[in-house]
Design a protein around this motif. Sequence first.
Motif, PDB file in Angstrom:
ATOM      1  N   SER A  88       9.890   0.263  -1.714  1.00  0.00           N
ATOM      2  CA  SER A  88       9.457   0.993  -0.516  1.00  0.00           C
ATOM      3  C   SER A  88       8.985   2.398  -0.890  1.00  0.00           C
ATOM      4  O   SER A  88       7.936   2.866  -0.411  1.00  0.00           O
ATOM      5  CB  SER A  88      10.607   1.065   0.486  1.00  0.00           C
ATOM      6  N   LYS A  89       9.749   3.077  -1.723  1.00  0.00           N
ATOM      7  CA  LYS A  89       9.386   4.438  -2.155  1.00  0.00           C
ATOM      8  C   LYS A  89       8.099   4.423  -2.984  1.00  0.00           C
ATOM      9  O   LYS A  89       7.247   5.292  -2.842  1.00  0.00           O
ATOM     10  CB  LYS A  89      10.529   5.079  -2.966  1.00  0.00           C
ATOM     11  N   GLU A  90       7.972   3.446  -3.882  1.00  0.00           N
ATOM     12  CA  GLU A  90       6.758   3.337  -4.710  1.00  0.00           C
ATOM     13  C   GLU A  90       5.531   3.114  -3.837  1.00  0.00           C
ATOM     14  O   GLU A  90       4.490   3.731  -4.053  1.00  0.00           O
ATOM     15  CB  GLU A  90       6.921   2.190  -5.718  1.00  0.00           C
ATOM     16  N   LYS A  91       5.681   2.241  -2.841  1.00  0.00           N
ATOM     17  CA  LYS A  91       4.566   1.983  -1.927  1.00  0.00           C
ATOM     18  C   LYS A  91       4.208   3.251  -1.149  1.00  0.00           C
ATOM     19  O   LYS A  91       3.045   3.580  -0.968  1.00  0.00           O
ATOM     20  CB  LYS A  91       4.907   0.852  -0.958  1.00  0.00           C
ATOM     21  N   GLU A  92       5.216   3.966  -0.732  1.00  0.00           N
ATOM     22  CA  GLU A  92       5.004   5.218   0.003  1.00  0.00           C
ATOM     23  C   GLU A  92       4.238   6.222  -0.863  1.00  0.00           C
ATOM     24  O   GLU A  92       3.298   6.873  -0.393  1.00  0.00           O
ATOM     25  CB  GLU A  92       6.377   5.778   0.389  1.00  0.00           C
ATOM     26  N   ILE A  93       4.621   6.335  -2.117  1.00  0.00           N
ATOM     27  CA  ILE A  93       3.969   7.274  -3.039  1.00  0.00           C
ATOM     28  C   ILE A  93       2.521   6.845  -3.298  1.00  0.00           C
ATOM     29  O   ILE A  93       1.603   7.670  -3.271  1.00  0.00           O
ATOM     30  CB  ILE A  93       4.780   7.395  -4.355  1.00  0.00           C
ATOM     31  N   VAL A  94       2.305   5.572  -3.539  1.00  0.00           N
ATOM     32  CA  VAL A  94       0.950   5.057  -3.795  1.00  0.00           C
ATOM     33  C   VAL A  94       0.074   5.247  -2.548  1.00  0.00           C
ATOM     34  O   VAL A  94      -1.085   5.649  -2.651  1.00  0.00           O
ATOM     35  CB  VAL A  94       0.990   3.585  -4.239  1.00  0.00           C
ATOM     36  N   ASP A  95       0.642   4.964  -1.382  1.00  0.00           N
ATOM     37  CA  ASP A  95      -0.115   5.152  -0.134  1.00  0.00           C
ATOM     38  C   ASP A  95      -0.504   6.616   0.063  1.00  0.00           C
ATOM     39  O   ASP A  95      -1.626   6.923   0.475  1.00  0.00           O
ATOM     40  CB  ASP A  95       0.689   4.663   1.077  1.00  0.00           C
ATOM     41  N   LEU A  96       0.421   7.504  -0.233  1.00  0.00           N
ATOM     42  CA  LEU A  96       0.128   8.934  -0.095  1.00  0.00           C
ATOM     43  C   LEU A  96      -0.954   9.354  -1.090  1.00  0.00           C
ATOM     44  O   LEU A  96      -1.863  10.120  -0.739  1.00  0.00           O
ATOM     45  CB  LEU A  96       1.398   9.759  -0.295  1.00  0.00           C
ATOM     46  N   GLN A  97      -0.887   8.835  -2.295  1.00  0.00           N
ATOM     47  CA  GLN A  97      -1.902   9.138  -3.306  1.00  0.00           C
ATOM     48  C   GLN A  97      -3.273   8.647  -2.828  1.00  0.00           C
ATOM     49  O   GLN A  97      -4.271   9.354  -2.966  1.00  0.00           O
ATOM     50  CB  GLN A  97      -1.524   8.491  -4.631  1.00  0.00           C
ATOM     51  N   THR A  98      -3.318   7.469  -2.240  1.00  0.00           N
ATOM     52  CA  THR A  98      -4.567   6.924  -1.708  1.00  0.00           C
ATOM     53  C   THR A  98      -5.087   7.796  -0.570  1.00  0.00           C
ATOM     54  O   THR A  98      -6.284   8.088  -0.492  1.00  0.00           O
ATOM     55  CB  THR A  98      -4.346   5.472  -1.216  1.00  0.00           C
ATOM     56  N   ARG A  99      -4.176   8.226   0.311  1.00  0.00           N
ATOM     57  CA  ARG A  99      -4.595   9.103   1.427  1.00  0.00           C
ATOM     58  C   ARG A  99      -5.158  10.425   0.907  1.00  0.00           C
ATOM     59  O   ARG A  99      -6.123  10.955   1.457  1.00  0.00           O
ATOM     60  CB  ARG A  99      -3.410   9.367   2.356  1.00  0.00           C
ATOM     61  N   ILE A 100      -4.557  10.952  -0.139  1.00  0.00           N
ATOM     62  CA  ILE A 100      -5.046  12.211  -0.728  1.00  0.00           C
ATOM     63  C   ILE A 100      -6.462  12.015  -1.273  1.00  0.00           C
ATOM     64  O   ILE A 100      -7.341  12.837  -1.037  1.00  0.00           O
ATOM     65  CB  ILE A 100      -4.089  12.720  -1.827  1.00  0.00           C
ATOM     66  N   GLN A 101      -6.675  10.923  -1.983  1.00  0.00           N
ATOM     67  CA  GLN A 101      -8.008  10.650  -2.531  1.00  0.00           C
ATOM     68  C   GLN A 101      -9.028  10.461  -1.416  1.00  0.00           C
ATOM     69  O   GLN A 101     -10.151  10.968  -1.502  1.00  0.00           O
ATOM     70  CB  GLN A 101      -7.961   9.420  -3.438  1.00  0.00           C
TER      71      GLN A 101
END
Length: 171
Positions: A88-101
């Motif tokens: 869940s945390k990994e997905k959250e981090i990856v999603d946030l990274q995608t949103r930043i990009q």
Amino acid sequence: MKRVFKVLFLGVALFVMSGVAQAQIKIAHVNTAEVLDAMPDKTKAEKDLEKYYGELQSQLQNMAKEYQTKLQDYEANQATMSNLVKQSKEKEIVDLQTRIQQFQASAEQEFEGKRAELLAPILEKIQNAINAVGKEKGYTYVLDLATGAAVYCGPDAVDCTKDVKAKLGIK
């Protein structure tokens, strides 16, 4: 290459225009970049752009801080997390990274759109002034030194597009 093409175009245009001896051709040039830099409206537009850029940059920095915080929390606590929480945390981090990009990409587009929006009325003023000067002074062509393009063509300007197409066998 683009610059070479512009210079070549201007040279050919001047050569063709000089060959038309019967017509009274008056050619002038203007440096629109110099005119734009001297416009008081440009200073205000630049300040507005800087403010807008600062807002976008601030939002991006907030997202980056959030990313760093989540990443540090994950790294510090991953040993004690269950697999489900880890995923869940990994997905959250990856999603946030995608949103930043995505934010970065859309922010660049928004910034360029804002620049175009703010400069459009200024460029229109410059073009109107060029048109007015061209008419008043009786110029056939006014060439822009900044872009290498004709920015004004008077009523006596010669358009040889059809002749060139015919020479190339294009209808």
